[in-house]
Design an enzyme around this catalytic site. Structure first.
Site, PDB file in Angstrom:
ATOM      1  N   ASP A  84     -36.826  56.540 -64.340  1.00 43.21           N
ATOM      2  CA  ASP A  84     -36.035  55.381 -64.725  1.00 43.21           C
ATOM      3  C   ASP A  84     -35.055  55.859 -65.814  1.00 43.21           C
ATOM      4  OD1 ASP A  84     -36.926  51.863 -65.074  1.00 43.21           O
ATOM      5  OD2 ASP A  84     -34.989  52.875 -65.123  1.00 43.21           O
TER       6      ASP A  84
HETATM    7  C1  GLC Z   1     -33.108  50.017 -65.591  1.00 40.17           C
HETATM    8  C2  GLC Z   1     -34.310  49.483 -64.843  1.00 40.17           C
HETATM    9  C3  GLC Z   1     -34.410  49.970 -63.420  1.00 40.17           C
HETATM   10  C4  GLC Z   1     -33.016  50.185 -62.857  1.00 40.17           C
HETATM   11  C5  GLC Z   1     -32.383  51.323 -63.626  1.00 40.17           C
HETATM   12  C6  GLC Z   1     -30.957  51.606 -63.163  1.00 40.17           C
HETATM   13  O1  GLC Z   1     -33.457  50.323 -66.908  1.00 40.17           O
HETATM   14  O2  GLC Z   1     -35.595  49.644 -65.450  1.00 40.17           O
HETATM   15  O3  GLC Z   1     -35.148  48.991 -62.683  1.00 40.17           O
HETATM   16  O4  GLC Z   1     -33.089  50.506 -61.475  1.00 40.17           O
HETATM   17  O5  GLC Z   1     -32.397  51.097 -65.034  1.00 40.17           O
HETATM   18  O6  GLC Z   1     -30.146  50.513 -63.431  1.00 40.17           O
END
Ligand code: GLC
Length: 709
Positions: free
Chosen positions: A273
């Protein structure tokens, strides 16, 4: 979307041929420098229109993927640098959070889970994939499969609720919808099961907080929807932010490799993430960026999102012999294999003559149906709904009624609030002959009936949006009081991204529809329900607490040694509140009346590996066609570990004309009857099984059978 059909004819044959990807991967891998290998493990965020830095990185072979860049022109500019300038010409894969729609926005996932109809999710994600594909995207960070039992956590909006069986059914539907049978096909996206794992158990409901989850609860509650996604062929996973029993999910070898790879057989690749690798330092686990990179890659995180610890630190770690090159090679292999299988080498570019436009008739029709099937009728005293025809003057109250963002909710992709049908607009379209008056702050005195639109602004749920209080806003409650004083019919429509505590309306307002955040066509769907053009048939995928003090509150809880008894002081309960939810998991009413009868089992006893068929009949005894969701639950006792008081093991949404009756049948076999016993192995244990067939997780018909030795 006839434009799409033409695309399909032109491009489909090109995707038909498939070559031996393993051979192509190995041929490429052996030619790659370390820098080029690490380039395949780097994903960078960018502005919608891309940036010169992304073009530069791509041209140097130091970039594998971007997120948030979208639009064929911007994507091709970066892709051309990779494919035409870099030494090995490896294409990028372009990703975006297409969570519940791309330009046409569908109800939030928690709402679509309320439909208890996987076909709703599959059709929504199929259409979302088509729209995103038109803008050059080939990968979505969806489905979000975190089980959530705590509505203080703002991301309950993005998931499928509190139950693993329902969550697994929705997981399969999302993956099928995005990827189809071949994710390299025109209009398809690689899906991403996230957030692996346990993120929804955030302590105190605070986003990014610590999670302490027993192995048995992980295996029985949090893993199943992810396993369902693997079984459905999901191409990617995303590792989560949370500390999981002392080992953050983005550095947890047990979950990322032992469980995900060896136990579940996942063959795709794992992306971290956003900065979750770098955050291993903040967790207090990693000493520095080199340590973070080493721990994450060794655990099984293949691609790093946004932070650059792999690119920066792995060369020296490898040189110092602290990370074998084989570990890097395996991660690169997984990424390249996905890129080959997704057809990116054959078709790296987006068609710049195409773009995802404003929602058209077809997409609005799909969105409206999804919203209609997601509505949950929480209460309807004295049949206040559907509204009687011919209302002369209808008052619509509350700022949310005229708020496009409030129907789109969080993670609304490329959706535009101005393209959404608000509740007010939907009502006006539905009853042109009625005088519809609106106020966001005061009560209109002389209306014939009142619609209160209450709940949350679009940004009050979603990521980093935890709430310590779950009550309605003061202005909403003031409007409710004002409307109730008139003595005229008052109904409430809830727009919210999480269960709320409904003190102030739940006893006072005779009819309440839970609309969640119903998407681009939300206003039309809600109006159809208010005026009886459709009969709401949704059910809650998550429990509604009476007060936030009850949280976490979920239906599949354990009995305890002292289950709550009103007449016995020394039992598990509160002095100042009931232990039961305001509305339980699986709850939802209808404008008609259903009854269940004739529960019967195919056998009183089965062998340990055997199956039993459970049948019951559902009748529509009312004066209107409608849908009922028949739910099958089991309960075990006298086995090697304590089991939940109920576990959902089957459901069927049945459409019945008035007066009709239909038999529903379920099968309980090893897949449904097994659990992780004292030895932490999945098996079917002998003993009695109680069976419940109902229309929510409370009550229903019951029977029992025995599993032999
Ligand atoms: C965010 C979220 C994740 C998302 C990623 C990209 O922090 O936790 O669900 O897909 O970043 O936007």
């Amino acid at each position: 979307m006839k434009l799409f059909a033409i695309l399909l004819m032109i491009a489909a044959p090109a995707f038909a041929a498939s070559r031996n990807n393993q051979e192509r991967v190995e041929n490429l891998l052996k030619r790659m420098t370390l820098d080029e290998k690490l380039g395949q493990l780097q994903q960078s965020g960018g502005p919608v229109e891309g940036s010169l830095d992304l073009v530069d990185q791509a041209g140097k072979g130091r970039l594998s993927s971007t997120l948030n860049v979208r639009g064929a022109k911007a994507i091709n500019q970066i892709q051309r640098a990779a494919v035409e300038k870099s030494r090995l010409k490896i294409p990028l894969i372009f990703a975006f959070d297409v969570i519940h729609g791309y330009r046409t926005i569908f109800p939030i996932p928690l709402a679509m889970a309320s439909s208890w109809d996987p076909a709703v999710v599959e059709s929504a994600s199929t259409l979302a994939a088509r729209e995103a594909w038109m803008d050059g995207l080939r990968w979505t960070f969806s489905p979000m499969l975190d089980i959530a039992r705590d509505p203080r956590w703002g991301r309950v909006a993005e998931g499928n609720g509190e139950d693993p069986y329902l969550g697994s059914a929705m997981a399969r539907a999302y993956v099928r919808g995005y990827q189809g049978d071949d994710a390299s096909a025109v209009g398809r996206l690689a899906a991403c099961a996230k957030h692996w794992v346990g993120y929804g158990a955030a302590e105190a409901g605070r986003d990014y907080s610590t999670t302490e989850i027993s192995e048995r609860t992980l295996r029985e509650i949090y893993f199943p929807p992810f396993r369902a996604a693997v079984d459905a062929g999901v191409w990617t996973f995303m590792s989560a932010f949370n500390d999981l029993d002392g080992v953050p999910a983005s550095a947890n070898h047990w979950t990322l490799t032992d469980i995900l790879r060896h136990d579940m057989g996942f063959k795709g690749f794992v992306v971290s993430d956003w900065d979750s690798v770098l955050q291993l330092i903040a967790h207090g686990l990693a000493a520095n960026e080199a340590d973070a990179a080493k721990r994450a890659l060794s655990a099984g995180v293949d691609m790093e999102m946004n932070s650059t610890t792999y690119m920066k630190e792995l060369p020296s770690l490898i040189k110092a012999g602290k990370i074998p090159m084989a570990v890097v090679d395996e991660a690169v292999r997984r990424v390249l294999n996905a890129k080959f299988a997704l057809g990116l080498f054959e078709h790296p570019y987006a068609d710049e003559s195409k773009k995802a436009g404003a929602p058209d008739e077809e997409s609005r029709t799909v969105a409206r149906r999804a919203a209609e099937r997601s509505l949950v009728l929480l209460k309807n005293d004295n049949g206040v709904l559907p509204f009687f025809p011919g209302i002369k003057k209808l008052a619509v109250l509350g700022d949310l009624a005229d708020d496009g963002a409030a129907v789109l909710g969080s993670w609304s992709g490329d959706g535009r609030p101005e393209e959404a049908v608000t509740i007010l607009a939907g009502i006006r379209d539905a009853v042109p002959e009625t005088q519809v008056v609106f106020s966001s702050e005061t009560v209109i005195k002389d209306a014939d009936a009142y619609v209160l639109v209450l709940g949350e602004k679009g940004d009050m749920s979603g990521e980093a949006s935890s709430r310590a209080y779950l009550g309605l806003r003061g202005e909403d409650l003031a409007l409710a009081r004002g409307a109730l004083i008139t003595g005229k019919p008052v109904v409430a429509v809830l727009l919210n991204g999480r269960p709320l505590t409904l003190t102030g309306i739940v006893d006072e307002v005779p009819a309440i529809i839970e609309a969640w955040q119903p998407g681009t066509e939300g206003g039309h769907a809600v109006a159809s329900a208010l005026f009886g053009k459709i009969n709401p048939g949704g059910k809650l995928p998550i429990s509604f607490p009476r007060t936030v003090g009850q949280v976490p509150l979920y239906y599949n809880h354990k009995s305890t040694g002292r289950p709550a008894e009103d007449e016995n002081h020394f039992t598990s309960k509160y002095l100042d509140a009931p232990v039961t939810p305001q509305f339980p998991f699986g709850w939802g009413l209808s404008y008609t009346k259903f009854s269940l009868s004739d529960l019967r089992l195919s056998a009183p006893k089965i062998a340990r590996g055997g199956s039993v068929t459970v049948k019951a009949s559902v009748s529509n005894d009312g004066a209107m066609a409608g849908d009922e969701v028949v739910q099958l639950y089991i309960k075990r006792r006298g086995v090697s570990v304590t089991r939940p008081v109920r576990e959902l093991k089957g459901f069927s949404r049945v459409a019945l004309p008035q007066g009709a009756k239909k038999e529903v049948a379920f099968t309980l076999g090893p897949k449904e009857l097994g659990f992780f016993g004292l030895d932490m192995r999945y098996s079917v244990e002998p003993g009695p099984v109680e069976v419940f067939v109902g229309t929510s997780s409370v009550g229903g018909l019951s029977a029992s059978f025995t599993i032999g030795e």
